[in-house]
Design an enzyme around this catalytic site. Structure first.
Site, PDB file in Angstrom:
ATOM      1  N   CYS A 146      -0.368   2.588  -4.521  1.00 15.35           N
ATOM      2  CA  CYS A 146       1.021   2.896  -4.223  1.00 15.35           C
ATOM      3  C   CYS A 146       1.209   3.857  -3.049  1.00 15.35           C
ATOM      4  CB  CYS A 146       1.682   3.413  -5.488  1.00 15.35           C
ATOM      5  SG  CYS A 146       3.436   3.060  -5.533  1.00 15.35           S
ATOM      6  N   HIS A 174      -0.381   0.830 -10.947  1.00 16.73           N
ATOM      7  CA  HIS A 174      -0.683   2.084 -11.659  1.00 16.73           C
ATOM      8  C   HIS A 174      -1.041   1.716 -13.099  1.00 16.73           C
ATOM      9  CE1 HIS A 174       1.050   4.974  -8.784  1.00 16.73           C
ATOM     10  NE2 HIS A 174       2.036   4.154  -8.603  1.00 16.73           N
TER      11      HIS A 174
HETATM   12  N1  GLN Z   1       7.030   7.089  -2.741  1.00 17.11           N
HETATM   13  C1  GLN Z   1       6.537   5.758  -2.675  1.00 17.11           C
HETATM   14  C2  GLN Z   1       7.585   4.724  -3.070  1.00 17.11           C
HETATM   15  O1  GLN Z   1       8.501   5.037  -3.642  1.00 17.11           O
HETATM   16  C3  GLN Z   1       5.310   5.606  -3.566  1.00 17.11           C
HETATM   17  C4  GLN Z   1       5.631   5.752  -5.018  1.00 17.11           C
HETATM   18  C5  GLN Z   1       4.366   5.779  -5.886  1.00 17.11           C
HETATM   19  O2  GLN Z   1       3.277   6.151  -5.472  1.00 17.11           O
HETATM   20  N2  GLN Z   1       4.513   5.387  -7.143  1.00 17.11           N
HETATM   21  O3  GLN Z   1       7.420   3.584  -2.819  1.00 17.11           O
END
Ligand code: GLN
Length: 274
Positions: free
Chosen positions: A102, A203
């Site tokens: 992510c 995740h």
């Molecule tokens: N801030 C990034 C987004 O919103 C990554 C979010 C995350 O790592 N879950 O896409």
């Protein structure tokens, strides 16, 4: 060329920004890599690589770069550019492997642009670019992958991101989305595979429920030491957790149908008299 001072049986995981880029159970990926190397007789160790730290990066076998909200990404991207990029590129050129999830995945690309239009330059280690949208992509994800040496050929996890990632010509997708939104909710792909770098929105944490991907990363990192195969482990518990997500996915409408559903319900909402 194997890392300089590493004895044959050590295995090192380098954790980029453990204090800032670590959400939705990302820590479980570190534990999985260390344990699965240990169960194969390696002395497994973890190297924390926070801001300003690069010591020992040439000893690392697998780098892990977790997720983080826009605020955390804003706090790490300059350090990534100034301090981590050169040793990371050297390590990857020397056969080290990278798993990025992510927010970490996004910053290994050319840039991450927030929904407000602020752009954080990435290090361009992978040919992807990310622009956030207003709507967050949240939920279970099931991916069908064509990666070699992977059984089962599915990956499961959980996504929560506003970023829409688009792959350039040098990057291949990790797989096709069976359930969920994936890279951008429109092209049907999830993640990125480019050389020894694996990027994904999964995740959960990812590796405990996908031991086959963990072994793919460990095997790829040990190839430079002449290790072709890893001794098999009893993954019955891990794979039953994997199966559970697949079963849950069966009960849900496939990705495309859900996107149609979402689009039509959004259209209906727009048409409804306020
Ligand atoms: N801030 C990034 C987004 O919103 C990554 C979010 C995350 O790592 N879950 O896409």
């Amino acid at each position: 060329m194997a890392p300089r001072t590493t004895s044959k049986k050590t295995f090192t995981v380098g954790w980029l920004y453990p204090d800032l880029m670590n959400i939705y159970g990302d820590r479980g990926n570190i534990l999985t890599l260390l344990k699965r190397a240990e169960w194969r007789g390696y002395e497994a160790r973890m190297l924390e690589l926070g801001r300003g730290t690069t010591a020992g990066m040439d000893e690392v076998d697998v780098f892990f770069f977790g997720g983080g909200q826009d605020r955390e990404q804003a706090l790490v991207y300059e350090d990534l550019l100034e301090h981590k990029q050169p040793p990371l590129e050297r390590a990857v050129a020397n056969g080290a492997v990278v798993l990025a999830v992510c927010g970490g995945y996004q910053l290994l690309g050319h840039y991450y642009q927030t929904a407000e239009g602020e752009r954080f330059p990435g290090i361009g280690l992978i040919d992807v670019r990310t622009e956030a949208g207003k709507k967050r992509f949240i939920g279970d994800v099931v991916v069908d992958t064509e990666m070699v040496d992977m059984t089962p050929t599915t990956l499961v996890g959980f996504e929560n991101h506003s970023g829409r990632t688009f792959l350039g010509p040098k990057a291949n997708p990790l797989g096709r989305v069976r359930l969920g939104f994936g890279n951008n909710g429109s092209d049907g792909f999830e993640g990125c595979l480019q050389g020894a770098v694996v990027g994904t929105y999964l995740h959960g944490s990812l590796l405990p429920k996908n031991p086959h991907l963990a072994d793919h990363l460990i095997r790829s990192a040990l190839r430079r030491r002449g290790v072709a195969e890893l001794s098999p482990l009893d993954d019955s518990v891990e794979l039953s957790a994997h199966e559970r997500i697949l079963e849950r996915a069966q009960r849900r409408p496939p990705a495309r149908a859900r996107q149609e559903q979402l689009r039509s319900s959004a259209a209906a909402a727009r048409r409804a008299p306020s």
